[in-house]
Design a protein around this motif. Structure first.
Motif, PDB file in Angstrom:
ATOM      1  N   GLU A 128       0.860  -1.184   0.000  1.00  0.00           N
ATOM      2  CA  GLU A 128       0.000   0.000   0.000  1.00  0.00           C
ATOM      3  C   GLU A 128       0.899   1.238   0.000  1.00  0.00           C
ATOM      4  N   CYS A 494      -9.086 -14.144  -4.187  1.00  0.00           N
ATOM      5  CA  CYS A 494      -8.872 -12.733  -4.529  1.00  0.00           C
ATOM      6  C   CYS A 494      -8.730 -11.877  -3.277  1.00  0.00           C
ATOM      7  N   PHE A 500      -4.547  -7.389  -5.377  1.00  0.00           N
ATOM      8  CA  PHE A 500      -5.740  -7.704  -6.164  1.00  0.00           C
ATOM      9  C   PHE A 500      -5.857  -6.676  -7.281  1.00  0.00           C
ATOM     10  N   SER A 505     -14.201  -1.785 -12.466  1.00  0.00           N
ATOM     11  CA  SER A 505     -14.589  -1.371 -11.114  1.00  0.00           C
ATOM     12  C   SER A 505     -16.081  -1.511 -10.870  1.00  0.00           C
ATOM     13  N   SER A 510     -15.464  -7.604  -7.910  1.00  0.00           N
ATOM     14  CA  SER A 510     -14.353  -6.687  -7.669  1.00  0.00           C
ATOM     15  C   SER A 510     -14.688  -5.690  -6.568  1.00  0.00           C
ATOM     16  N   SER A 514     -12.658  -5.792  -3.047  1.00  0.00           N
ATOM     17  CA  SER A 514     -11.864  -4.617  -2.674  1.00  0.00           C
ATOM     18  C   SER A 514     -12.333  -4.049  -1.333  1.00  0.00           C
ATOM     19  N   ARG A 517     -10.971  -6.259   1.433  1.00  0.00           N
ATOM     20  CA  ARG A 517      -9.544  -6.017   1.628  1.00  0.00           C
ATOM     21  C   ARG A 517      -9.311  -4.694   2.364  1.00  0.00           C
ATOM     22  N   THR A 518     -10.146  -3.710   2.093  1.00  0.00           N
ATOM     23  CA  THR A 518     -10.050  -2.443   2.824  1.00  0.00           C
ATOM     24  C   THR A 518     -10.393  -2.653   4.297  1.00  0.00           C
ATOM     25  N   THR A 527      -4.984  -2.760  -3.754  1.00  0.00           N
ATOM     26  CA  THR A 527      -5.897  -3.086  -4.855  1.00  0.00           C
ATOM     27  C   THR A 527      -5.583  -2.150  -6.015  1.00  0.00           C
ATOM     28  N   ARG A 529      -6.767  -0.417  -9.451  1.00  0.00           N
ATOM     29  CA  ARG A 529      -7.996  -0.050 -10.162  1.00  0.00           C
ATOM     30  C   ARG A 529      -7.659   0.858 -11.343  1.00  0.00           C
ATOM     31  N   GLN A 562      -5.108   4.720  -5.786  1.00  0.00           N
ATOM     32  CA  GLN A 562      -4.838   4.080  -4.496  1.00  0.00           C
ATOM     33  C   GLN A 562      -4.829   5.062  -3.330  1.00  0.00           C
TER      34      GLN A 562
END
Length: 599
Positions: A128, A494, A500, A505, A510, A514, A517-518, A527, A529, A562
């Motif tokens: 990140e 995933c 990922f 989007s 997806s 996402s 994962r957040t 992630t 995008r 991001q």
């Protein structure tokens, strides 16, 4: 000596001289004859040699022509016995040649990846980029008191809500949590949701075939009253006849809570039951009361646990990609449950054996491709094929298109409305600096064009795997013909991936992955995008752009997507859970995230 003798001697000498001359002349003639004969023999020999050489040259040309003709026949008509397996698809049909739109960029990408094999530097996109992401912590499971006997109560006094959700796994997941919020809003008892059979998904799975129903009910206990079945006196009712059946046509998409209070609550109180048929995206995200938003988050991130069969297979997939048995993060714990891999002894073993992997969700199925009305480099055959598909599967869309202004495929691509191809996804990953040996898990299946479309991706990244290649036939067998259960495996792999990457989007998978994962990533679940519109502008310069320029622009594009974002008004709480209703923000950084590499 007398004169006579002298004369005689001279005569003899003269005679002798003449004889010697004759002998010399004769010898001279014999020698000349011999040389002439020898020369003739040499000429014959040389001629014979040249004759043989000419013969061999002619013979060689003849044989070469024969072999060339054989080779030409082999090229134009491949031998059945010698054709490699990769030239045929799963059905045994001869594979089509690779379809490429960006040959020049692909060549430069391949060169860059080859050069990268000799360097230790890895892509900075494994981490990140912003430390602020680690400030947000999961807290949707904390109890929020809403009072009792009022709207938003957990008693369920006003009747029963029955939901029959349509779509696939991820659409149904959203419908479930929206139903939980509506049941709480209307102080109703929620019957465990049902799933409609779809001719598209063709999966008869119900709630208990995918999620742990008892865990779901227990986790939400005290927030909303949930039962497995309607009481006997309501089961035989004709919901449509009594006006209790509400379809998606009866309620607006992303309706507000006030719409349910004014339009649904009176029916619920009058008949004691309401049946939502379809229930696709029928509750908006703003304005929604704080407690209902938190309840939605609690449902999605805490209450919905996959059944052991799915957790077990998901654990196998993750272990086989990572090549180790250690759990690393909260995401693993939440998704794998009791099948969480056992941590080996010693941190050294973990570092030595572990393989990072990237999960890629390609939305390049035939229905997506056809619906977009874009072109993807396949020429007239592709256009005819996709046009025919639209005529059969999207007749209403085709009718609408005939009445609206024509938009060219080139214009659609500029507007960012075209699904990314496997080739474009490969170029993005190469531009971000992911090395050729990166392990990539490909989510989904049935990529349009098959291997002819996948070749540019597999050519740059050969370590590409799917659930079908990682699991044995016997391990995969329990999931055959159950598309939602297969999608659950993709969800797990995933969500637990080191990185990922999504190509659309707007995809429900997806979006939900996402968001997961957040919520659970702790600032260590990046992630990717890409903006399709901005990427299309970059790729349009395929003929002239330098690779370094391409890298710079792609990395800037992804990095801007991001940024640490708090949920914006009207956006999905499932996709953007960074909000006070769903997550809690700490004033201190619990750890420092490594800075991004320049690559």
């Amino acid at each position: 000596m007398s004169g006579c003798e002298n004369h005689w001697n001279k005569a003899i000498q003269m005679h002798g001289f003449k004889n010697e001359s004759a002998k010399f002349s004769a010898s001279k003639g014999v020698s000349a004859g011999r040389r002439t004969s020898s020369l003739r023999r040499h000429v014959k020999t040389v001629g014979f040699v040249f004759l043989w050489m000419g013969f061999f040259l002619l013979f060689d040309e003849f044989m070469v022509s024969i072999f060339d003709s054989v080779n030409l026949r082999n090229v134009s008509r491949p031998a059945k016995s010698s054709r490699p397996k990769e030239d045929r698809n799963a059905s045994g049909e001869v594979a089509k040649p690779a379809v490429k739109m960006y040959d020049r960029l692909l060549h430069m990408a391949s060169t860059a990846l080859t050069e990268g094999e000799f360097t230790q530097e890895s892509s900075g996109f494994w981490e990140e980029p912003h430390r602020q992401t680690s400030l947000w912590k999961p807290c949707a499971d904390k109890k929020v008191h809403t009072g009792s006997g009022k709207l938003g109560s957990s008693h369920g006094d006003n009747g029963y809500i029955l939901v029959s959700a349509n779509g696939g796994l991820n659409q149904q997941r959203v419908a479930i949590c929206n139903a939980v919020a509506v049941a709480s809003l209307l102080n109703a008892t929620l019957v465990l949701p049902k799933f409609l059979y779809s001719n598209v998904w063709k999966d008869p799975s119900q709630f208990g075939d995918i999620y742990q129903d008892k865990y779901f009910m227990k986790t939400l206990e005290g927030d909303v009253n949930i039962v497995k079945e309607l009481p006997p006196h309501l089961r035989s009712l004709d919901f449509e006849a009594i006006g209790s059946q509400i379809t998606d046509a009866d309620i607006a998409k992303e309706a507000k809570p006030v719409d349910y209070i004014s339009g649904v609550l009176p029916i619920l109180k009058r008949n004691g039951v309401v049946h939502f048929l379809g229930f696709g995206n029928r509750l908006g995200f703003d304005p929604v009361p704080f407690n209902l938003q938190r309840l939605r988050c609690k449902c999605n991130f805490h209450a919905l646990k996959f059944i052991p069969k799915i957790q077990r297979a998901g654990s196998l997939l993750v272990r086989r990609i990572r090549k180790h048995d250690a759990s690393r993060k909260m995401l693993d714990k939440q998704l794998l449950g009791n099948y969480l891999p056992v941590r080996p002894l010693g941190r050294h073993n973990i570092a030595k054996g572990r393989s990072k992997y990237l999960a890629l969700h390609l939305r390049f199925e035939e229905d997506m491709v056809a619906y977009s009305r874009c072109e993807f480099g396949g020429g007239e055959d592709e256009r005819k094929e996709l046009r025919a598909y639209r005529e059969v599967h999207f007749p209403l869309v085709m009718e609408r298109l005939r009445k609206t202004k024509y938009v060219s495929p080139a214009e659609l691509r500029k507007l960012g409305r075209c699904p990314l191809t496997p080739e474009e996804a490969a170029l993005v990953l190469a531009g971000l600096g992911f090395k050729r040996d990166t392990f990539i898990y490909l989510a989904g299946s049935n990529i349009y064009g098959g291997m002819s479309r996948m070749q540019p991706l597999t050519g740059l990244y050969p370590n590409l795997v799917t659930k079908e290649t990682l699991l044995t036939p016997s391990e995969l067998s329990p999931f055959r013909n159950f598309s939602s259960q297969l999608a659950a495996l993709d969800f797990i792999v995933c969500a637990t991936a080191d990185v990922f990457a999504m190509t659309d989007s707007g995809s429900q998978l997806s979006s939900l992955v996402s968001g997961f994962r957040t919520y659970y990533g702790g600032g260590h679940a990046p992630t990717l995008r890409p903006s399709k519109k901005r990427l299309a502008a970059i790729l349009s310069r395929n003929a002239t752009i330098r690779w370094k320029t391409f890298e710079y622009k792609v990395r800037k594009l992804i990095a801007e997507g991001q940024r640490t974002q708090v949920k914006r008004f009207g956006r999905s709480i499932y996709r953007q859970p960074r909000s006070p209703e769903c997550m809690c923000k700490s004033p201190y950084l619990s750890h420092v995230t490594p800075s991004r590499n320049s690559s």
